[in-house]
Design a protein around this motif. Structure first.
Motif, PDB file in Angstrom:
ATOM      1  N   PRO A  76     -10.641  16.427  17.821  1.00 24.92           N
ATOM      2  CA  PRO A  76      -9.888  15.197  17.583  1.00 24.92           C
ATOM      3  C   PRO A  76     -10.540  14.405  16.441  1.00 24.92           C
ATOM      4  O   PRO A  76     -11.761  14.322  16.351  1.00 24.92           O
ATOM      5  CB  PRO A  76      -9.996  14.446  18.910  1.00 24.92           C
ATOM      6  N   HIS A  77      -9.675  13.847  15.572  1.00 26.07           N
ATOM      7  CA  HIS A  77     -10.201  13.088  14.436  1.00 26.07           C
ATOM      8  C   HIS A  77      -9.119  12.196  13.846  1.00 26.07           C
ATOM      9  O   HIS A  77      -7.928  12.451  14.005  1.00 26.07           O
ATOM     10  CB  HIS A  77     -10.726  14.024  13.346  1.00 26.07           C
ATOM     11  N   TRP A  78      -9.560  11.152  13.149  1.00 22.64           N
ATOM     12  CA  TRP A  78      -8.681  10.291  12.367  1.00 22.64           C
ATOM     13  C   TRP A  78      -8.654  10.808  10.942  1.00 22.64           C
ATOM     14  O   TRP A  78      -9.698  11.142  10.382  1.00 22.64           O
ATOM     15  CB  TRP A  78      -9.180   8.847  12.382  1.00 22.64           C
ATOM     16  N   ALA A  79      -7.478  10.868  10.336  1.00 23.98           N
ATOM     17  CA  ALA A  79      -7.320  11.281   8.946  1.00 23.98           C
ATOM     18  C   ALA A  79      -6.755  10.110   8.142  1.00 23.98           C
ATOM     19  O   ALA A  79      -5.955   9.332   8.651  1.00 23.98           O
ATOM     20  CB  ALA A  79      -6.373  12.479   8.855  1.00 23.98           C
ATOM     21  N   CYS A  80      -7.175  10.009   6.880  1.00 25.34           N
ATOM     22  CA  CYS A  80      -6.701   8.955   5.983  1.00 25.34           C
ATOM     23  C   CYS A  80      -5.692   9.520   5.001  1.00 25.34           C
ATOM     24  O   CYS A  80      -5.784  10.670   4.588  1.00 25.34           O
ATOM     25  CB  CYS A  80      -7.863   8.382   5.184  1.00 25.34           C
ATOM     26  N   TYR A  81      -4.738   8.683   4.601  1.00 30.04           N
ATOM     27  CA  TYR A  81      -3.752   9.025   3.577  1.00 30.04           C
ATOM     28  C   TYR A  81      -3.883   8.025   2.436  1.00 30.04           C
ATOM     29  O   TYR A  81      -3.993   6.823   2.671  1.00 30.04           O
ATOM     30  CB  TYR A  81      -2.331   8.938   4.141  1.00 30.04           C
ATOM     31  N   VAL A  82      -3.863   8.542   1.207  1.00 28.33           N
ATOM     32  CA  VAL A  82      -3.894   7.710   0.008  1.00 28.33           C
ATOM     33  C   VAL A  82      -2.552   7.878  -0.701  1.00 28.33           C
ATOM     34  O   VAL A  82      -2.094   8.996  -0.933  1.00 28.33           O
ATOM     35  CB  VAL A  82      -5.050   8.110  -0.928  1.00 28.33           C
ATOM     36  N   THR A  83      -1.907   6.762  -1.038  1.00 26.53           N
ATOM     37  CA  THR A  83      -0.648   6.785  -1.776  1.00 26.53           C
ATOM     38  C   THR A  83      -0.905   7.241  -3.210  1.00 26.53           C
ATOM     39  O   THR A  83      -1.867   6.784  -3.839  1.00 26.53           O
ATOM     40  CB  THR A  83      -0.032   5.373  -1.808  1.00 26.53           C
ATOM     41  N   VAL A  84      -0.046   8.123  -3.706  1.00 23.72           N
ATOM     42  CA  VAL A  84      -0.110   8.554  -5.105  1.00 23.72           C
ATOM     43  C   VAL A  84       1.293   8.516  -5.695  1.00 23.72           C
ATOM     44  O   VAL A  84       2.281   8.668  -4.980  1.00 23.72           O
ATOM     45  CB  VAL A  84      -0.740   9.956  -5.252  1.00 23.72           C
TER      46      VAL A  84
ATOM     47  N   VAL B 177       0.813  -1.221   0.000  1.00 23.24           N
ATOM     48  CA  VAL B 177       0.000   0.000   0.000  1.00 23.24           C
ATOM     49  C   VAL B 177       0.845   1.270   0.000  1.00 23.24           C
ATOM     50  O   VAL B 177       0.362   2.340  -0.355  1.00 23.24           O
ATOM     51  CB  VAL B 177      -0.992   0.032   1.177  1.00 23.24           C
ATOM     52  N   PHE B 178       2.121   1.165   0.398  1.00 22.59           N
ATOM     53  CA  PHE B 178       2.984   2.337   0.423  1.00 22.59           C
ATOM     54  C   PHE B 178       3.546   2.650  -0.960  1.00 22.59           C
ATOM     55  O   PHE B 178       4.147   3.691  -1.166  1.00 22.59           O
ATOM     56  CB  PHE B 178       4.114   2.147   1.425  1.00 22.59           C
ATOM     57  N   LYS B 179       3.353   1.736  -1.914  1.00 18.28           N
ATOM     58  CA  LYS B 179       3.862   1.932  -3.277  1.00 18.28           C
ATOM     59  C   LYS B 179       2.757   1.888  -4.326  1.00 18.28           C
ATOM     60  O   LYS B 179       3.020   2.117  -5.492  1.00 18.28           O
ATOM     61  CB  LYS B 179       4.900   0.857  -3.604  1.00 18.28           C
ATOM     62  N   THR B 180       1.537   1.584  -3.926  1.00 15.11           N
ATOM     63  CA  THR B 180       0.449   1.382  -4.879  1.00 15.11           C
ATOM     64  C   THR B 180      -0.418   2.632  -4.980  1.00 15.11           C
ATOM     65  O   THR B 180      -1.090   3.014  -4.018  1.00 15.11           O
ATOM     66  CB  THR B 180      -0.420   0.179  -4.457  1.00 15.11           C
ATOM     67  N   HIS B 181      -0.399   3.257  -6.157  1.00 13.00           N
ATOM     68  CA  HIS B 181      -1.200   4.452  -6.408  1.00 13.00           C
ATOM     69  C   HIS B 181      -2.672   4.145  -6.142  1.00 13.00           C
ATOM     70  O   HIS B 181      -3.214   3.160  -6.617  1.00 13.00           O
ATOM     71  CB  HIS B 181      -1.007   4.907  -7.858  1.00 13.00           C
ATOM     72  N   GLY B 182      -3.296   4.985  -5.329  1.00 12.00           N
ATOM     73  CA  GLY B 182      -4.718   4.843  -5.031  1.00 12.00           C
ATOM     74  C   GLY B 182      -5.039   4.035  -3.795  1.00 12.00           C
ATOM     75  O   GLY B 182      -6.201   3.963  -3.396  1.00 12.00           O
ATOM     76  N   ALA B 183      -4.032   3.437  -3.154  1.00 13.68           N
ATOM     77  CA  ALA B 183      -4.282   2.609  -1.965  1.00 13.68           C
ATOM     78  C   ALA B 183      -4.306   3.472  -0.699  1.00 13.68           C
ATOM     79  O   ALA B 183      -3.482   4.372  -0.536  1.00 13.68           O
ATOM     80  CB  ALA B 183      -3.206   1.538  -1.824  1.00 13.68           C
ATOM     81  N   PHE B 184      -5.237   3.193   0.189  1.00 11.81           N
ATOM     82  CA  PHE B 184      -5.195   3.817   1.504  1.00 11.81           C
ATOM     83  C   PHE B 184      -3.990   3.224   2.228  1.00 11.81           C
ATOM     84  O   PHE B 184      -3.852   2.006   2.323  1.00 11.81           O
ATOM     85  CB  PHE B 184      -6.478   3.539   2.298  1.00 11.81           C
ATOM     86  N   SER B 185      -3.095   4.085   2.736  1.00 13.34           N
ATOM     87  CA  SER B 185      -1.833   3.587   3.265  1.00 13.34           C
ATOM     88  C   SER B 185      -1.521   4.010   4.692  1.00 13.34           C
ATOM     89  O   SER B 185      -0.607   3.458   5.296  1.00 13.34           O
ATOM     90  CB  SER B 185      -0.679   4.031   2.355  1.00 13.34           C
ATOM     91  N   TRP B 186      -2.216   4.963   5.223  1.00 16.47           N
ATOM     92  CA  TRP B 186      -1.860   5.442   6.560  1.00 16.47           C
ATOM     93  C   TRP B 186      -3.087   6.060   7.189  1.00 16.47           C
ATOM     94  O   TRP B 186      -3.933   6.623   6.504  1.00 16.47           O
ATOM     95  CB  TRP B 186      -0.758   6.493   6.464  1.00 16.47           C
ATOM     96  N   SER B 187      -3.210   5.953   8.500  1.00 15.82           N
ATOM     97  CA  SER B 187      -4.245   6.637   9.270  1.00 15.82           C
ATOM     98  C   SER B 187      -3.548   7.392  10.388  1.00 15.82           C
ATOM     99  O   SER B 187      -2.574   6.895  10.962  1.00 15.82           O
ATOM    100  CB  SER B 187      -5.238   5.643   9.861  1.00 15.82           C
ATOM    101  N   GLU B 188      -4.052   8.577  10.678  1.00 20.37           N
ATOM    102  CA  GLU B 188      -3.382   9.413  11.674  1.00 20.37           C
ATOM    103  C   GLU B 188      -4.417  10.089  12.562  1.00 20.37           C
ATOM    104  O   GLU B 188      -5.372  10.690  12.066  1.00 20.37           O
ATOM    105  CB  GLU B 188      -2.545  10.461  10.944  1.00 20.37           C
ATOM    106  N   LEU B 189      -4.220   9.977  13.850  1.00 22.08           N
ATOM    107  CA  LEU B 189      -5.091  10.622  14.817  1.00 22.08           C
ATOM    108  C   LEU B 189      -4.458  11.924  15.273  1.00 22.08           C
ATOM    109  O   LEU B 189      -3.302  11.946  15.709  1.00 22.08           O
ATOM    110  CB  LEU B 189      -5.310   9.714  16.033  1.00 22.08           C
TER     111      LEU B 189
END
Length: 132
Positions: free
Chosen positions: A73-81, A3-15
């Motif tokens: 406070p919230h969770w944020a999503c990261y998408v690999t591009v 997921v850290f190398k795949t374009h379009g994959a959700f790869s990280w969540s951060e609080l």
């Protein structure tokens, strides 16, 4: 799939939260996460970033909400591009808004925060190194 190398994959969540130490205790206990700490780039007065791991795999992070960005406070999503600059440009072409311009995260990569035309927010990231 990496997921850290795949374009379009959700790869990280951060609080982002007001009390990351208490959040680490809660989520560590709830999910069995191991939480490692590292200095927070740009953080002041000994601030740390907590990396959540499932086994040996880093899956997310916890940090204090920056003072310059007051929000609940919230969770944020990261998408690999593949190319964060191109993704930001394409988002704007499609009617999106750039909330945080492309920013270098030392030893991690380059990221930006985007908002879609309906108001939903997502982070995009191009990693510069393998995430463990």
């Amino acid at each position: 799939m990496d997921v850290f190398k795949t374009h379009g994959a959700f790869s990280w969540s951060e609080l982002m939260t007001t009390d990351p130490a208490k959040a680490a205790e809660f989520y560590g206990g709830l999910f069995g996460w191991k939480l490692d700490t590292m200095p927070l780039p740009g953080g002041g007065d000994g601030e740390v970033y907590r990396v959540a791991k499932v086994g040996d795999t880093a899956v997310g992070g916890l940090m204090t909400t920056p003072k310059e960005a007051p929000m609940p406070p919230h969770w944020a999503c990261y998408v690999t591009v593949d190319d964060v600059e191109a993704t930001v440009a394409r988002a704007q072409e499609l009617g999106g808004t750039v909330l945080m311009p492309v920013t270098e995260i030392p030893t991690v990569g380059r990221m930006a925060t985007l908002q879609d035309p309906q108001g939903a927010v997502v982070n995009v990231i191009t990693y510069s190194m393998p995430v463990s």
